[in-house]
Design an enzyme around this catalytic site. Sequence first.
Site, short mmCIF file in Angstrom:
data_model
loop_
_atom_site.label_atom_id
_atom_site.label_comp_id
_atom_site.label_asym_id
_atom_site.label_seq_id
_atom_site.Cartn_x
_atom_site.Cartn_y
_atom_site.Cartn_z
N ASP A 42 0.86 -1.19 0.00
CA ASP A 42 0.00 0.00 0.00
C ASP A 42 0.89 1.24 0.00
O ASP A 42 1.83 1.35 0.81
CB ASP A 42 -0.90 0.00 1.23
N GLU B 23 -4.47 2.52 -4.52
CA GLU B 23 -3.00 2.53 -4.40
C GLU B 23 -2.48 1.22 -3.84
O GLU B 23 -1.34 1.14 -3.36
CB GLU B 23 -2.57 3.69 -3.49
#
Length: 472
Positions: free
Chosen positions: A322, A366
């Site tokens: 992440d 993301e």
Amino acid sequence: MINLKFKKIILKPRMKGLIQRLLDDDHPIAVLDDHQRPIIGNLNLGDFQGYEISIENSIVGWVVSPLLDHPITQMLIYLIETEINKKVLAIDALDKYEELNFLYDISAKLSTCLNVQEVIKLMADEALKQIPGNALVVMIYQDGMMQVFYPKQNENQVILGQKISANLGIYGHVFKTGQAEIVNQVDLDTRFISQTFKIASLMCCPLMTQTGKLGVIQISSDRTLEYTAQDLKLFIALASQAAASIQNALFYEQLREYSHTLERKVAERTAELEKVNQELNQLANLDGLTQVANRRCLQETFNREWYRLAREQGPLSMIICDVDYFKRYNDTYGHQMGDECLQKIAQTLKKTLKRPADLVARYGGEEFVVVLPNTQASGAWIVAQEIQSNVRNLGIEHQASLVSPLITMSMGISSTVPTHSTSGEELFEVADQALYEAKKQGRDRMIFREFKSPISPSQRPEPRRNDGFYRL
């Protein structure tokens, strides 16, 4: 003209005996040949009246006597003409048989020809065996012109001549009218156009098919001949067979060309479809922004590897990555810069993986997932370290981050040996929990969390090391 030997007929034992019996009565009578030379009879007749014996308007002999109306003379004339007519019929029947046999033979040979030039060469060779002449030419009509074919005698070759007008010369007239012609003296015919080879006499026939006129065929001689109606009849029969065979050969060549064109088009179309399918497959399996695998591809690949390694009892590791504070990055630099940032990170992840079976996929936003088949926990930890280092080395500025002035990543790692009694979702949940813990501890770090399989340690196979399959 029928080739018949008059003297031989007269002197046949049976015929000679009949004539001799009539002459025994001292009747003044004699039989002469076409040059009025005595064959049999009273040789001292003097200048008496003669009766012509003829075949097809040609005199073959004479019967001479001072008493032509005498019953004995009339009997002799009747016997001779009867015998000659029988001979003519026999010769005619034999000629017809030979012609039929010839036509049957050439038909059988033509049936094996699938090439126009082969047909023309065969026709030339066979026609010149039966019909007087020394050259044969075939002209095929194409778009208002005649394509000329010259078969060479004694050579297995057909020369392709220049195209000529379809409206000129004797051949043009024959093509236009559809009527065959004999021209025994071409120099007296105003329609004649001189050729590259000498022609004195010729026969020309149209090549007729069920669909119309195909062209013309011409046989010629370099010396003056007397072509007959019988010659023309045979030539017309040959022309009919030639027309059918040439048309079949043309159809075959067109079909072959069409087949090749179709095969080429099918191959081109197949290649195009394969390319489109590949592109569609890529679109179906790639994330449009980052050009790495999408969630669909991740799910299919992960499930396939899970069941494979459950059979083989090999390890499977997973890393969930992440990007730290990415919302802040988008708010600070804009969504376009955010998209470029994700693209760079995705390609960095992809380059970090070394094995063909390893997979990086964009899970959403993301977040990225890395799947490492045949890789133990220690190997997954090393890959995660390389990812962390390579992303940091990109040097992407992130002034809004609370952990670093550059883009960084948080990662959750888990590893297991798949079994049929567990599911990949459980491994994913464990790795996701590890990612959550990494974020909770301050981000820009890696956390490993063990996935506890229901299989006891004593049942788990001993992992192989340094065998080229497992990462250590």
